[in-house]
Every structure is written in structure tokens, then in C-alpha cells.
Enzyme design. Structure first.
Site, short mmCIF file in Angstrom:
data_model
loop_
_atom_site.label_atom_id
_atom_site.label_comp_id
_atom_site.label_asym_id
_atom_site.label_seq_id
_atom_site.Cartn_x
_atom_site.Cartn_y
_atom_site.Cartn_z
N HIS A 44 15.08 54.35 46.57
CA HIS A 44 14.43 53.17 46.07
C HIS A 44 13.67 53.74 44.73
O HIS A 44 13.31 55.06 44.82
CB HIS A 44 13.69 52.12 46.89
CG HIS A 44 14.41 51.14 47.62
ND1 HIS A 44 14.01 50.12 48.48
CD2 HIS A 44 15.70 51.13 47.84
CE1 HIS A 44 14.73 49.48 48.98
NE2 HIS A 44 15.95 50.23 48.69
N GLU A 46 10.53 53.76 44.00
CA GLU A 46 9.28 54.44 44.40
C GLU A 46 9.58 55.78 44.92
O GLU A 46 8.75 56.73 44.64
CB GLU A 46 8.47 53.53 45.39
CG GLU A 46 8.16 52.26 45.06
CD GLU A 46 9.21 51.21 45.12
OE1 GLU A 46 8.66 49.86 45.38
OE2 GLU A 46 10.36 51.29 45.28
N THR A 168 36.97 26.40 20.63
CA THR A 168 37.18 27.54 21.41
C THR A 168 38.75 28.10 21.08
O THR A 168 38.98 29.34 21.57
CB THR A 168 37.01 27.39 23.00
OG1 THR A 168 37.78 26.34 23.17
CG2 THR A 168 35.60 26.98 23.07
N GLU A 296 34.06 32.89 32.49
CA GLU A 296 35.07 32.99 31.21
C GLU A 296 36.14 32.01 31.60
O GLU A 296 37.42 32.51 32.06
CB GLU A 296 35.56 34.22 30.90
CG GLU A 296 34.26 35.27 30.66
CD GLU A 296 34.61 36.60 30.10
OE1 GLU A 296 35.64 36.49 29.36
OE2 GLU A 296 33.96 37.51 30.29
N LEU A 301 37.08 23.68 33.54
CA LEU A 301 36.36 24.22 34.68
C LEU A 301 35.13 24.12 34.08
O LEU A 301 33.96 24.06 34.74
CB LEU A 301 36.80 25.67 35.02
CG LEU A 301 36.06 26.29 35.95
CD1 LEU A 301 35.93 25.38 37.48
CD2 LEU A 301 36.62 27.76 36.60
#
Length: 364
Positions: A44, A46, A168, A296, A301
Site C-alpha cells: 500500500h 504507506e 449522436t 458506451e 439502453l
């Protein structure tokens, strides 16, 4: 903390399903170590920052020598240090052993396994703790992780490329290319940070997209996901090469077998109307560890996701062209009779990308 956030952003494409985290160690006003979480299963932020400080000690840069340089330091970390043992040991223990006397976290960890326990453990060890510094920026960087931890589902970002009059594609379906190359390259960067790219069967049938990242460098590809109620995805579809995850509304052993042979995975999640249960689909994606999903898709949808209140954010690329009233819109939403029924958006970012305008908007 600003530097820690910059470091965290270096894991934008690589840390899934973990959060993107950065850490900076400061002592006497001098940065003595810095690091970020690079990928799942790796140390991680740290731990990497502590290791960096040990290295800076020089030839005698052992853990003992490192302790001398880290004792009394302040750790600035973009997310509350973990206090549980997952794939790696707790970061709280490492900070305590290193002699850090203050920890400043940008935000508490929304993971129920941590959720304040990390800061509490540090405080019980006599370390001064605080959180909230640059929290807005830290949340934005890990918006998908926060969504999955608090709602059990990924952050859903719907991307569309539209004309100035909101279209579109032409009425005959032609849409390549409404926007310019700079906008398309920028869109691929959003793909790269996403765990998956979601589309519908209609888009697969009409456009046969790959849904891969090609315009920017990335060490991994997002998984293609298809909403396909009747399992009509062609066996020749390009996205099957990416190990597509297909959600269907009805079981079909023969079709499933054929798609599975092409590398796909099929999950059947019907709703009462005989369509894919989109809400259950997002919960399933959350269960699988997906943080951000980029949509996309086509107007149908898009509309379904919007109607069900599942879209969190719109990513809109608007080109300086006009396509006319007969062209296709971005979502097949029902006609409104009153403006009071209009969906209100909160625009969070607006900028030019090449010759096109990019708009980010949250749905209220």
C-alpha cells in the site's frame, strides 16, 4: 496532501478493485518519503512511502536506520490507513512501528472493514490523527470505490458524443466520426480508468465495437459488458476476444455454450418485464469488485439506465456540427408535457478538448 493526491493518481489505471492512494512523509518541514499504491496485492501507499524513506537513509538504510529518519514524522495519506489484514498486512501497524507521530488522512475509508477503525487504532497508540483535508479531491479520485463500498454497486458514467443539436448519429446509423481525434483520445483515457465498458446488443450488432483502450497507454483493458436479453450477440463479435460478460434475461443452454466457447461469460438476470434487471446487474458488478463502469451504448439502453435512476454521471463530448432533426438522439426518453419533469443536472466540469467541448455532469 496535494502531492499525495498526485501520487495516488498514478494508480488511476492499475489499482482496481483497490482504491487509489498516495502517501507523503514529512519531518521538520522536509519530505522524507513518498509512495502510492500501484496495484492489487502490491504494498500500500504507506508501506511504499516508508520504504522510500528507508532508501533515502543511504547505505545504512535498514529498517532500524529508517526508524531513525521516520520517528516523529507526519504521514499525509489520501485515505485512512487500513487496520485489517487483507492481501497485505495492516498499514496502521507499520506506521506505529515507524515512530510516526501524526497522521493526516484526506478521508475516512468507506470500507466497512476499516471505517474509522484505522484512525482509532493509530490514536490509541498515541498518534495524533485527523481527516478531511482535501476530502473532495480524494473522493473524486476514488468515486467508484466509495460507490461500491457504500451502495454495493459501481459508479456508472454514461459517455456520449453529440452534435451541437444533441444528436449522436445520422438517421441511418452513421456516427463515425462526430467528434475529433483529441476527444476520442480523451474518451479512451476514461475507458482506461474504468473497470468495464458497458454496451447493448444493438450497438454490438450495428457497430461491432472492440471497446478496448487503444489511444492511451494502459497496463490492463476494461472488461466489455453486453446487455443482451435474448443472447443474440454474434459469435464473430470483436468484443468477445476481451472475455465479454453478457447479461441475459432468459437462459439458453445452446447459445450460452457457444458464447462461452468464444471466451464470454453469461449471467441471466431477468426482471418481471422479461428484460435484463439493470439494477441487479450493477449489484452483481459491485459484488465482483467493479468500481467504475463506463457506458458506451445506444439510445435505448441509455434511456433505460436513465429512467431507472442508475446513471451517476454524464460524460458528454459535443462537436461544433449540426446533424438535423431526423438524426438520432442520445436517449429514447418519453416526451415531456411539462418542464417540471425535466431532469436537472449539475455541471462539474466544462472544457475544450481539441475542437470539441467536454462536459461532465452529475445527475441529481
Amino acid at each position: 496532501m496535494s502531492r499525495a493526491l498526485q501520487l495516488a493518481a498514478q494508480g488511476l489505471y492499475t489499482t482496481t478493485p483497490n482504491p487509489r492512494v498516495g502517501c507523503v512523509l514529512v519531518k521538520d518541514g522536509v519530505v522524507i518519503g513518498a509512495g502510492w499504491h500501484e496495484s492489487t496485492g502490491q504494498p500500500h501507499a504507506e508501506i511504499n512511502a516508508l520504504s522510500d524513506s528507508f532508501t533515502k537513509v543511504g547505505a545504512g538504510g535498514t529498517a532500524q536506520g529508517g526508524l531513525a529518519v521516520t520517528k516523529g514524522a507526519t504521514a499525509y495519506v489520501t485515505l485512512e490507513p487500513c487496520s485489517h489484514h487483507g492481501r497485505t498486512p495492516p498499514c496502521t501497524n507499520a506506521l506505529i512501528r515507524a515512530g510516526v507521530t501524526r497522521v493526516v488522512a484526506a478521508m475516512q475509508d468507506p470500507n466497512p472493514l476499516v471505517a474509522g477503525q484505522g484512525l482509532a487504532q493509530l490514536a490509541s497508540a498515541g498518534i495524533a490523527v485527523s481527516s478531511g483535508l482535501m476530502e473532495t479531491e480524494a473522493r473524486a479520485l476514488n468515486i467508484g470505490f466509495v460507490s461500491r463500498m457504500t451502495r454495493g454497486r459501481p459508479w456508472l458514467r454514461l459517455k456520449v458524443a453529440i452534435s451541437l443539436d444533441g444528436k449522436t448519429a445520422l438517421n441511418n446509423g452513421v456516427s463515425q466520426w462526430i467528434t475529433g481525434p483529441d476527444a476520442r483520445r480523451d474518451a479512451h483515457a476514461w475507458r482506461a480508468r474504468s473497470c468495464a465498458v458497458l454496451t447493448g446488443f444493438g450497438t454490438v450488432r450495428d457497430d461491432d465495437p472492440r471497446l478496448t483502450v487503444r489511444e492511451v497507454a494502459t497496463p490492463r483493458q476494461p472488461r466489455p459488458i453486453v446487455v443482451d436479453s435474448r443472447l443474440e450477440t454474434p459469435l464473430t463479435a470483436k468484443l468477445l476476444a476481451g472475455g465479454a460478460l453478457i447479461f441475459a434475461a432468459r437462459p439458453d443452454t445452446e447459445k450460452t455454450s457457444r458464447l462461452t466457447a468464444r471466451g464470454a461469460e453469461v449471467v441471466v438476470l431477468p426482471n418481471p418485464a422479461g428484460k435484463v434487471d439493470l439494477s441487479a446487474m450493477l449489484q452483481e458488478l459491485g459484488r465482483r469488485g467493479y468500481n467504475e463502469v463506463l457506458v458506451e451504448a445506444g439510445a435505448k439502453l441509455n434511456a433505460s439506465l436513465l429512467r431507472e435512476g442508475l446513471v451517476d454521471e454524464l460524460l458528454i463530448y459535443q462537436a461544433p456540427v449540426l446533424l438535423g432533426d431526423k438524426a438520432r438522439g442520445m436517449a429514447d426518453l418519453p416526451e415531456l408535457m411539462e418542464l417540471a419533469g425535466a431532469r436537472r443536472l449539475a455541471i462539474t466540469d466544462r472544457r475544450m478538448v481539441g475542437t470539441d467541448q467536454r462536459i461532465l455532469a452529475l445527475l441529481n
